[in-house]
Design a protein around this motif. Sequence first.
Motif, PDB file in Angstrom:
ATOM      1  N   GLY A  23       0.813  -1.226   0.000  1.00 11.96           N
ATOM      2  CA  GLY A  23       0.000   0.000   0.000  1.00 11.96           C
ATOM      3  C   GLY A  23       0.840   1.266   0.000  1.00 11.96           C
ATOM      4  O   GLY A  23       0.300   2.355   0.138  1.00 11.96           O
ATOM      5  N   GLU A  24       2.146   1.123  -0.120  1.00 13.16           N
ATOM      6  CA  GLU A  24       3.079   2.262  -0.158  1.00 13.16           C
ATOM      7  C   GLU A  24       2.839   3.239   0.995  1.00 13.16           C
ATOM      8  O   GLU A  24       2.747   4.449   0.823  1.00 13.16           O
ATOM      9  N   VAL A  25       2.710   2.628   2.175  1.00 12.72           N
ATOM     10  CA  VAL A  25       2.502   3.394   3.402  1.00 12.72           C
ATOM     11  C   VAL A  25       3.845   3.955   3.862  1.00 12.72           C
ATOM     12  O   VAL A  25       4.868   3.287   3.732  1.00 12.72           O
ATOM     13  N   LYS A  26       3.835   5.164   4.394  1.00 13.62           N
ATOM     14  CA  LYS A  26       5.121   5.749   4.829  1.00 13.62           C
ATOM     15  C   LYS A  26       5.588   5.143   6.152  1.00 13.62           C
ATOM     16  O   LYS A  26       6.744   4.815   6.335  1.00 13.62           O
ATOM     17  N   GLN A  27       4.652   5.009   7.085  1.00 12.82           N
ATOM     18  CA  GLN A  27       5.035   4.545   8.411  1.00 12.82           C
ATOM     19  C   GLN A  27       4.030   3.525   8.922  1.00 12.82           C
ATOM     20  O   GLN A  27       2.840   3.815   9.012  1.00 12.82           O
ATOM     21  N   LEU A  28       4.505   2.321   9.228  1.00  6.23           N
ATOM     22  CA  LEU A  28       3.645   1.278   9.802  1.00  6.23           C
ATOM     23  C   LEU A  28       3.913   1.176  11.296  1.00  6.23           C
ATOM     24  O   LEU A  28       5.063   1.077  11.724  1.00  6.23           O
ATOM     25  N   ILE A  29       2.822   1.177  12.083  1.00  8.37           N
ATOM     26  CA  ILE A  29       2.972   1.010  13.532  1.00  8.37           C
ATOM     27  C   ILE A  29       2.256  -0.274  13.935  1.00  8.37           C
ATOM     28  O   ILE A  29       1.033  -0.385  13.797  1.00  8.37           O
ATOM     29  N   LEU A  30       3.039  -1.245  14.388  1.00  8.44           N
ATOM     30  CA  LEU A  30       2.459  -2.528  14.814  1.00  8.44           C
ATOM     31  C   LEU A  30       1.663  -2.287  16.091  1.00  8.44           C
ATOM     32  O   LEU A  30       2.121  -1.602  17.014  1.00  8.44           O
ATOM     33  N   PHE A  31       0.465  -2.888  16.160  1.00  8.25           N
ATOM     34  CA  PHE A  31      -0.482  -2.575  17.242  1.00  8.25           C
ATOM     35  C   PHE A  31      -1.194  -3.849  17.679  1.00  8.25           C
ATOM     36  O   PHE A  31      -1.091  -4.882  17.046  1.00  8.25           O
ATOM     37  N   HIS A  32      -1.951  -3.741  18.792  1.00  9.49           N
ATOM     38  CA  HIS A  32      -2.737  -4.853  19.334  1.00  9.49           C
ATOM     39  C   HIS A  32      -1.786  -6.003  19.661  1.00  9.49           C
ATOM     40  O   HIS A  32      -1.971  -7.155  19.251  1.00  9.49           O
ATOM     41  N   HIS A  33      -0.750  -5.653  20.439  1.00  9.40           N
ATOM     42  CA  HIS A  33       0.281  -6.640  20.792  1.00  9.40           C
ATOM     43  C   HIS A  33      -0.343  -7.785  21.579  1.00  9.40           C
ATOM     44  O   HIS A  33      -1.190  -7.559  22.454  1.00  9.40           O
ATOM     45  N   ASP A  34       0.117  -8.983  21.299  1.00  2.07           N
ATOM     46  CA  ASP A  34      -0.384 -10.158  22.009  1.00  2.07           C
ATOM     47  C   ASP A  34      -0.053 -10.038  23.504  1.00  2.07           C
ATOM     48  O   ASP A  34       1.048  -9.602  23.870  1.00  2.07           O
ATOM     49  N   PRO A  35      -0.989 -10.430  24.392  1.00  2.00           N
ATOM     50  CA  PRO A  35      -0.713 -10.325  25.834  1.00  2.00           C
ATOM     51  C   PRO A  35       0.519 -11.125  26.272  1.00  2.00           C
ATOM     52  O   PRO A  35       1.110 -10.826  27.315  1.00  2.00           O
ATOM     53  N   ASP A  36       0.902 -12.134  25.484  1.00  2.00           N
ATOM     54  CA  ASP A  36       2.082 -12.930  25.839  1.00  2.00           C
ATOM     55  C   ASP A  36       3.389 -12.396  25.246  1.00  2.00           C
ATOM     56  O   ASP A  36       4.445 -12.974  25.492  1.00  2.00           O
ATOM     57  N   HIS A  37       3.318 -11.328  24.477  1.00  3.27           N
ATOM     58  CA  HIS A  37       4.549 -10.799  23.862  1.00  3.27           C
ATOM     59  C   HIS A  37       5.212  -9.770  24.778  1.00  3.27           C
ATOM     60  O   HIS A  37       4.619  -8.742  25.097  1.00  3.27           O
ATOM     61  N   ASN A  38       6.433 -10.052  25.172  1.00  2.00           N
ATOM     62  CA  ASN A  38       7.135  -9.095  26.031  1.00  2.00           C
ATOM     63  C   ASN A  38       7.926  -8.092  25.181  1.00  2.00           C
ATOM     64  O   ASN A  38       7.966  -8.193  23.954  1.00  2.00           O
ATOM     65  N   ASP A  39       8.536  -7.118  25.878  1.00  2.00           N
ATOM     66  CA  ASP A  39       9.244  -6.041  25.161  1.00  2.00           C
ATOM     67  C   ASP A  39      10.326  -6.594  24.229  1.00  2.00           C
ATOM     68  O   ASP A  39      10.493  -6.106  23.110  1.00  2.00           O
ATOM     69  N   THR A  40      11.046  -7.600  24.711  1.00  2.00           N
ATOM     70  CA  THR A  40      12.145  -8.148  23.908  1.00  2.00           C
ATOM     71  C   THR A  40      11.617  -8.711  22.596  1.00  2.00           C
ATOM     72  O   THR A  40      12.193  -8.482  21.520  1.00  2.00           O
ATOM     73  N   LEU A  41      10.495  -9.420  22.683  1.00  2.00           N
ATOM     74  CA  LEU A  41       9.929 -10.014  21.472  1.00  2.00           C
ATOM     75  C   LEU A  41       9.457  -8.912  20.510  1.00  2.00           C
ATOM     76  O   LEU A  41       9.725  -8.981  19.298  1.00  2.00           O
ATOM     77  N   ILE A  42       8.776  -7.896  21.036  1.00  2.00           N
ATOM     78  CA  ILE A  42       8.276  -6.822  20.154  1.00  2.00           C
ATOM     79  C   ILE A  42       9.444  -6.066  19.522  1.00  2.00           C
ATOM     80  O   ILE A  42       9.408  -5.733  18.336  1.00  2.00           O
ATOM     81  N   ASP A  43      10.507  -5.846  20.300  1.00  2.00           N
ATOM     82  CA  ASP A  43      11.723  -5.224  19.736  1.00  2.00           C
ATOM     83  C   ASP A  43      12.245  -6.039  18.550  1.00  2.00           C
ATOM     84  O   ASP A  43      12.662  -5.493  17.535  1.00  2.00           O
ATOM     85  N   THR A  44      12.222  -7.365  18.718  1.00  2.00           N
ATOM     86  CA  THR A  44      12.709  -8.244  17.649  1.00  2.00           C
ATOM     87  C   THR A  44      11.847  -8.118  16.396  1.00  2.00           C
ATOM     88  O   THR A  44      12.363  -8.093  15.276  1.00  2.00           O
ATOM     89  N   LEU A  45      10.512  -8.033  16.604  1.00  2.00           N
ATOM     90  CA  LEU A  45       9.614  -7.905  15.444  1.00  2.00           C
ATOM     91  C   LEU A  45       9.929  -6.629  14.667  1.00  2.00           C
ATOM     92  O   LEU A  45       9.947  -6.623  13.437  1.00  2.00           O
TER      93      LEU A  45
END
Length: 290
Positions: free
Chosen positions: A240-262
Amino acid sequence: MPHKKTALTFWGTRGSIPSPGKDKSKYGGNTSCIELQFPNDQLIILDGGTGIRELGNTLVMRNKQVRASILLSHYHWDHIQGLPFFAPAYNANNALTIYGANHPQFPLGNVLSSQMESIHFPVKASSLAAHISFKELSAEVSCFEDVEVRILRANHPGTTFSYSFSFDNHKLVYMTDNELLPNTAQAKSHIDYTRDNFIRFIHGADTLIHDAQYSGREYEIKKGWGHSHWREALTLAAEGEVKQLILFHHDPDHNDTLIDTLVKEGTALLKEMSSSTRCSAAMEGSTLYL
Ligand SMILES: [Zn+2]
Ligand SMILES: [Zn+2]
């Protein structure tokens, strides 16, 4: 004088259920809630998950009359559960309009009262002193003062809306609780799904906030639950040629380290795809100026 920008603040970034914890302090544990504060003082709130409680307290501290439009994506708990804890709703000087989809089995007007029945909640809905009105959205395009709002039905159980906002030469799309089907998957679709529809809706957006709940093999187990594998959100944003994607609705089991990795893997993947889309993850308490 520099032109004042619209401030977008994440008050809740988590999906499904609040998940506080030391290992989640960076991205936050509250469920979906975003504040859009426009330069003319117009206030639009996206979803009433548990994050809306802290937003309410902040608004009370500003000591001004609150006039807000609250746009709900849908009526699952993680998007409405904070509403009875929204302090401005208890002040007769304030006016709130709650918008959402028409749902045959659940009138929008019940979104507060049903969760405030005595079996669930100690305070009666009649204690909500603010002027509260409810409006079901059906037209594809509406205007909220200078902001043009478009809606598209998301691929999620129950009628769920994605919202696109156009203001001041900026296009912002809020697409939470949306299951993007991998091209090879035979997942059950809740709507007449075409990826092209979604691409048209997000096309050229400056900012896309998209459901990215699952990683690894989680999606294989939870196919059809109405959430996306983060990689699908990424390819959609690139297509969709989006300029900035913000990942949202993080899984309750995903910790900061995992989200950083994503975010790290996502950035590398976009580079590999020769896409200019930037990738980050929604962080509770952070503000972007659009
Ligand atoms: Zn949700
Ligand atoms: Zn949902």
